[in-house]
Design a protein around this motif. Structure first.
Motif, short mmCIF file in Angstrom:
data_model
loop_
_atom_site.label_atom_id
_atom_site.label_comp_id
_atom_site.label_asym_id
_atom_site.label_seq_id
_atom_site.Cartn_x
_atom_site.Cartn_y
_atom_site.Cartn_z
N VAL A 7 0.90 -1.30 -0.05
CA VAL A 7 0.10 0.07 -0.05
C VAL A 7 0.79 1.24 -0.22
O VAL A 7 1.70 1.57 0.93
CB VAL A 7 -0.83 0.03 1.11
CG1 VAL A 7 -1.94 1.01 1.08
CG2 VAL A 7 -1.69 -1.32 1.34
N GLU A 8 0.85 1.91 -0.98
CA GLU A 8 1.86 3.15 -1.33
C GLU A 8 1.26 4.03 -2.25
O GLU A 8 0.99 3.54 -3.51
CB GLU A 8 3.32 2.37 -1.64
CG GLU A 8 4.14 3.62 -2.39
CD GLU A 8 4.68 4.62 -1.17
OE1 GLU A 8 5.25 4.13 -0.32
OE2 GLU A 8 4.14 5.53 -1.26
N ASP A 9 1.22 5.15 -1.99
CA ASP A 9 0.65 6.25 -2.78
C ASP A 9 1.24 7.08 -3.55
O ASP A 9 1.00 7.86 -4.38
CB ASP A 9 -0.59 7.23 -2.05
CG ASP A 9 0.37 8.08 -1.02
OD1 ASP A 9 1.37 7.74 -0.64
OD2 ASP A 9 -0.29 9.04 -0.54
N ASN A 10 2.69 6.89 -3.52
CA ASN A 10 3.78 7.48 -4.22
C ASN A 10 4.22 6.50 -5.27
O ASN A 10 4.75 5.56 -5.21
CB ASN A 10 4.84 7.86 -3.42
CG ASN A 10 5.93 8.67 -4.18
OD1 ASN A 10 6.59 8.01 -5.32
ND2 ASN A 10 6.24 9.89 -4.07
N MET A 51 2.72 -1.28 4.64
CA MET A 51 1.94 -0.21 4.66
C MET A 51 2.50 1.17 4.76
O MET A 51 3.33 1.41 5.86
CB MET A 51 1.07 -0.44 5.74
CG MET A 51 -0.17 0.71 6.25
SD MET A 51 -1.49 0.34 4.82
CE MET A 51 -2.44 -1.03 5.44
N ASP A 52 2.47 1.93 3.79
CA ASP A 52 2.81 3.38 3.81
C ASP A 52 2.19 4.07 4.93
O ASP A 52 0.82 3.81 5.08
CB ASP A 52 2.85 4.15 2.56
CG ASP A 52 3.23 5.42 2.42
OD1 ASP A 52 3.87 5.88 3.35
OD2 ASP A 52 2.57 6.34 1.60
N ILE A 53 2.66 4.99 5.66
CA ILE A 53 1.91 5.50 6.89
C ILE A 53 1.03 6.82 6.11
O ILE A 53 -0.30 6.89 6.66
CB ILE A 53 2.57 5.76 8.16
CG1 ILE A 53 3.30 4.62 8.61
CG2 ILE A 53 1.70 6.56 9.02
CD1 ILE A 53 2.23 3.69 9.09
N GLN A 54 1.70 7.57 5.62
CA GLN A 54 1.10 8.96 4.71
C GLN A 54 0.47 8.43 3.66
O GLN A 54 0.93 8.34 2.49
CB GLN A 54 2.07 10.04 4.85
CG GLN A 54 2.22 10.73 6.22
CD GLN A 54 3.28 11.60 6.20
OE1 GLN A 54 4.57 11.32 5.85
NE2 GLN A 54 3.24 12.76 6.34
N LEU A 55 -0.85 8.37 3.43
CA LEU A 55 -1.68 8.04 2.26
C LEU A 55 -2.61 9.01 2.18
O LEU A 55 -3.22 9.81 2.70
CB LEU A 55 -2.23 6.54 2.63
CG LEU A 55 -1.27 5.44 2.70
CD1 LEU A 55 -2.30 4.35 3.35
CD2 LEU A 55 -0.72 4.95 1.21
N PHE A 56 -2.91 9.40 0.78
CA PHE A 56 -3.73 10.12 0.31
C PHE A 56 -5.19 9.64 0.70
O PHE A 56 -5.59 8.52 0.64
CB PHE A 56 -3.92 10.20 -1.26
CG PHE A 56 -4.66 11.13 -1.95
CD1 PHE A 56 -4.56 12.69 -1.67
CD2 PHE A 56 -6.05 10.99 -2.52
CE1 PHE A 56 -5.26 13.60 -2.17
CE2 PHE A 56 -6.74 11.85 -2.92
CZ PHE A 56 -6.65 13.13 -2.60
MN MN Z 1 2.52 8.27 1.02
#
Ligand code: MN
Length: 135
Positions: A7-10, A51-56
């Motif tokens: 899970v990664e938004d970048n 899991m990325d922590i900062q997600l959109f």
């Molecule tokens: Mn992120």
């Protein structure tokens, strides 16, 4: 072959990590939005979640909480991957959601070692729980 949901938004980070994991022989499913995380995990039944922590749209903590709140999914280990310091995560008392923590920028050999260890540990725990009827 072991399966990992990332899970990664970048997109650049996601591609980098996916390529590295594929090179190491893992099957990788990338999720860009934390809001889709639980659904994809349910569908894919991975051995591990990164899991990325900062997600959109949500946070990795919220997404992890959702997964750990699902009795059919809570056995799947989640590793936090974040630019947050480990201290900051510990301060927030998140060890109940995350088995391990990897700091960004990732260091490849440590990263792979942590993943291998987590998968091994969860397989053993799951076997024990199955034997004792807890799973
Ligand atoms: Mn992120």
């Amino acid at each position: 072959m072991h399966k990992i949901v990332l899970v990664e938004d970048n997109e650049i980070n996601a591609k980098l990590i996916r390529d590295l994991l594929k090179f190491k022989g893992y099957e990788v499913v990338v999720v860009i939005s934390g809001l889709d995380a639980r659904g994809v995990v349910e569908q894919e039944q991975p051995d591990l979640i990164l899991m990325d922590i900062q997600l959109f749209g949500t946070s990795g903590v919220e997404a992890a909480k959702e997964i750990k709140g699902d009795k059919n999914l809570k056995h799947i280990p989640i590793i936090a991957v974040s630019a947050f310091s480990k201290e900051k995560l510990e301060e927030k008392n998140l060890s109940s959601y995350f088995l391990e923590y990897i700091e960004k920028p990732i260091e490849f050999s440590t990263f792979i070692q942590t993943i291998e260890k987590a998968i091994e540990l969860s397989k053993n725990n799951y076997k024990i729980k199955k034997l004792t009827g807890e799973a």
